[in-house]
Write a protein that holds these residues in place. Structure first.
Motif: not given
Length: 186
Positions: A90-91, A112-118, A122-125
């Motif tokens: 769902l996330g 964002l500030v969050g869990d890098a592996p998660y 989605f393409g965040f780094s």
């Protein structure tokens, strides 16, 4: 079955209860909250998920921010999923809905500030945020960015600041502020 849809005013109470369940009171102390305080989320970029019984089981919102050099971006968060159904995708669905809509609306970047592996899926780094800073304590390895338009974060630097529309002050609160201002002026 879970339905992801745009948030409505009637979702506010359930959303706040879900955020309290997932993050507790510490959510108000996070630096990301400083950027959201007193502001409205970006138009059309607040999503909720409800189960077959109509219970709110997920939420994500995006907020307008700007880099220290004035580059516009969106700040994702908080993302929350009811603990009883975490790990079911769902996330991911909420993030995909939010990013897809942000891109369709022409936004260039999401931070964002969050869990890098998660969020890497989605393409965040962290590469795009190397010269950016939050306006308070943050963990560098958790500060991530994603370009929806190529080059949207190229050369971005400085401290983020909230730029979204201010939340209207309720009439009662406005009366208190006005009375306080009159007292201070006297």
């Amino acid at each position: 079955m879970i339905l992801i849809r745009h948030e409505t005013a009637s979702d506010i109470g359930a959303r706040e209860r879900l955020l309290d369940t997932c993050f507790g009171e510490s959510r108000y102390a996070k630096t990301s909250q400083r950027l959201r305080e007193g502001r409205l989320p970006a138009d059309g970029l607040s999503f909720t998920a409800e189960d077959a019984d109509g219970h709110l089981v997920g939420t994500v919102r995006l907020w307008h921010v700007a880099t220290g050099c004035g580059r516009p971006a969106l700040l994702l968060g908080p993302l929350a999923v009811d603990p009883s159904i975490q790990g079911c995708g769902l996330g991911s669905g909420l993030i995909q809905a939010a990013l897809g809509r942000a891109e369709a609306l022409g936004h260039g970047a999401v931070l964002l500030v969050g869990d890098a592996p998660y969020y890497a899926r989605f393409g965040f780094s962290g590469e795009k945020t190397a010269s950016l800073y939050m306006p308070g304590p943050f963990e560098r390895e958790r500060f991530l960015g994603l370009e929806l338009k190529t080059g949207a974060l190229s050369g971005a630097r400085g401290v983020l600041r909230g730029t979204g529309a201010f939340e209207p002050i309720p009439v009662h609160a406005g009366e208190i502020v006005a009375a306080d201002a009159r007292r201070q002026a006297a």
